[in-house]
Design a protein around this motif. Structure first.
Motif, short mmCIF file in Angstrom:
data_model
loop_
_atom_site.label_atom_id
_atom_site.label_comp_id
_atom_site.label_asym_id
_atom_site.label_seq_id
_atom_site.Cartn_x
_atom_site.Cartn_y
_atom_site.Cartn_z
N THR A 1 48.92 41.42 47.82
CA THR A 1 47.61 40.93 48.24
C THR A 1 46.51 41.63 47.45
OG1 THR A 1 48.38 40.44 50.48
CG2 THR A 1 46.01 40.74 50.19
N PHE A 2 46.60 42.95 47.37
CA PHE A 2 45.60 43.69 46.61
C PHE A 2 45.70 43.38 45.13
CE2 PHE A 2 43.88 47.37 44.37
CZ PHE A 2 42.62 47.44 44.95
N MET A 3 46.90 43.27 44.61
CA MET A 3 47.09 42.95 43.19
C MET A 3 46.43 41.61 42.85
SD MET A 3 51.08 44.09 42.77
CE MET A 3 51.27 43.12 41.25
N PHE A 4 46.60 40.63 43.73
CA PHE A 4 46.03 39.31 43.49
C PHE A 4 44.51 39.36 43.44
CE2 PHE A 4 44.19 35.40 45.23
CZ PHE A 4 44.65 34.46 44.30
N VAL A 5 43.90 40.03 44.41
CA VAL A 5 42.44 40.10 44.45
C VAL A 5 41.92 40.89 43.24
CG1 VAL A 5 40.46 40.93 45.78
CG2 VAL A 5 42.37 39.83 46.94
N ASN A 6 42.63 41.94 42.88
CA ASN A 6 42.24 42.73 41.71
C ASN A 6 42.28 41.88 40.44
OD1 ASN A 6 41.60 45.17 40.28
ND2 ASN A 6 43.74 45.31 39.69
N ARG A 7 43.33 41.10 40.29
CA ARG A 7 43.45 40.24 39.10
C ARG A 7 42.47 39.07 39.16
NH1 ARG A 7 45.77 43.04 38.09
NH2 ARG A 7 48.01 42.94 37.88
N LEU A 8 42.14 38.64 40.37
CA LEU A 8 41.24 37.51 40.52
C LEU A 8 39.85 37.82 39.95
CD1 LEU A 8 40.55 34.71 41.56
CD2 LEU A 8 40.19 35.70 43.84
N SER A 9 39.38 39.04 40.13
CA SER A 9 38.05 39.37 39.59
C SER A 9 38.06 39.29 38.07
CB SER A 9 37.62 40.76 40.06
OG SER A 9 38.55 41.75 39.68
N ASP A 10 39.18 39.68 37.45
CA ASP A 10 39.29 39.55 35.99
C ASP A 10 39.28 38.07 35.59
OD1 ASP A 10 39.54 42.32 35.72
OD2 ASP A 10 41.71 42.23 35.97
N PHE A 11 40.01 37.26 36.35
CA PHE A 11 40.05 35.83 36.06
C PHE A 11 38.66 35.21 36.16
CE2 PHE A 11 39.96 31.58 37.93
CZ PHE A 11 40.54 30.84 36.90
N LEU A 12 37.92 35.58 37.18
CA LEU A 12 36.60 34.98 37.38
C LEU A 12 35.64 35.35 36.26
CD1 LEU A 12 36.27 35.40 41.25
CD2 LEU A 12 36.71 33.29 39.98
N PHE A 13 35.77 36.56 35.72
CA PHE A 13 34.93 36.95 34.58
C PHE A 13 35.22 36.04 33.39
CE2 PHE A 13 34.47 39.41 30.62
CZ PHE A 13 33.10 39.62 30.65
N VAL A 14 36.50 35.87 33.08
CA VAL A 14 36.88 35.03 31.95
C VAL A 14 36.53 33.57 32.23
CG1 VAL A 14 38.83 34.19 30.59
CG2 VAL A 14 38.68 36.61 31.18
N ALA A 15 36.74 33.13 33.47
CA ALA A 15 36.44 31.74 33.83
C ALA A 15 34.96 31.44 33.65
CB ALA A 15 36.86 31.47 35.27
N ALA A 16 34.10 32.36 34.05
CA ALA A 16 32.65 32.16 33.90
C ALA A 16 32.30 32.00 32.42
CB ALA A 16 31.89 33.33 34.52
N ARG A 17 32.87 32.84 31.58
CA ARG A 17 32.60 32.77 30.14
C ARG A 17 33.11 31.45 29.56
NH1 ARG A 17 33.88 36.81 26.08
NH2 ARG A 17 32.09 35.73 25.19
N TRP A 18 34.29 31.03 30.01
CA TRP A 18 34.87 29.77 29.51
C TRP A 18 34.01 28.59 29.92
CZ3 TRP A 18 36.72 25.37 31.90
CH2 TRP A 18 37.45 24.49 31.09
N VAL A 19 33.54 28.59 31.14
CA VAL A 19 32.68 27.49 31.61
C VAL A 19 31.41 27.42 30.76
CG1 VAL A 19 31.20 26.76 33.52
CG2 VAL A 19 33.58 27.41 33.96
#
Length: 216
Positions: free
Chosen positions: A175-193
């Motif tokens: 659960t913690f691993m997922f949320v930790n990785r999710l913040s990294d994903f959202l940073f990259v996703a924002a840049r991609w958008v």
């Protein structure tokens, strides 16, 4: 996990469900609320702080999705919807402490025992990051309405991480691993958008090298 693993219900399907639950219960009027196990705790307990933050995160992703519809970056919407569903599962895990007497409910709310969701996030990160422009300065939250909204979601996700640290002994490590990785994903996703929508990101410029209206 493929995008077909989680089926997002259409509004028409949802409308067909019977309304069997009332919105209000009055059980929290004295400042306590119930975990999935039935245990009651004060509403300012660390569990409810974390649950509130993951709910806030999902809501912000919903706003981002609304800003993404009918744009060049709309292909990311199904993935954000999957993440919203997984955040519901995160909430279920948080609301069911591992040491609970109700081990049947603990088993029922086990989160990502094989770490497939975290692995898929990493695959998505690599996919979106592959063609992003390289910046040697800090990137400011920017890039248009949708991208900036995802940046806000990223900061909420970081807060969720901090709150989950207090619950590490009560939740699955995935659960913690997922949320930790999710913040990294959202940073990259924002840049991609921002890139897909053709909006230039703003970068940090040190005060000594800044030339703005305030410097005139």
């Amino acid at each position: 996990m493929s995008q077909n693993d989680i089926q997002i219900k259409s509004p028409d399907e949802v409308k067909s469900y019977p309304a069997t639950m009332k919105v209000y219960t009055r059980t929290g009027d004295k400042g306590t609320s119930s975990l999935f196990t039935g245990e009651r705790r004060d509403k300012n307990d660390a569990v409810f702080a974390a649950l509130g933050t993951t709910d806030e995160l999902s809501s912000m992703l919903g706003l981002a999705i609304a800003h993404l519809e009918s744009t060049p970056a709309s292909s990311i919407i199904p993935r954000l919807e999957i993440i919203q569903c997984l955040l519901q599962d995160v909430g279920s895990n948080v609301a069911t402490p591992i040491a609970s007497k109700s081990q049947a409910k603990v088993k029922r709310t086990r989160f990502d025992a094989q770490s497939v969701h975290c692995t898929r996030l990493e695959e998505w990160i690599d996919e979106y990051a592959e063609n992003l422009p390289v910046h040697r300065s800090f990137i400011l939250p920017s890039g248009g309405l949708a991208a900036s909204t995802i940046h806000v979601a990223r900061t909420i996700c970081r807060r969720a991480e901090r709150e989950l640290v207090l619950l590490l002994e009560d939740i699955d490590k995935e659960t913690f691993m997922f949320v930790n990785r999710l913040s990294d994903f959202l940073f990259v996703a924002a840049r991609w958008v921002a890139m897909e929508q053709g909006v230039t990101e703003k970068i940090y410029v040190h005060q000594a090298g800044r030339n703005t209206e305030f410097d005139k």
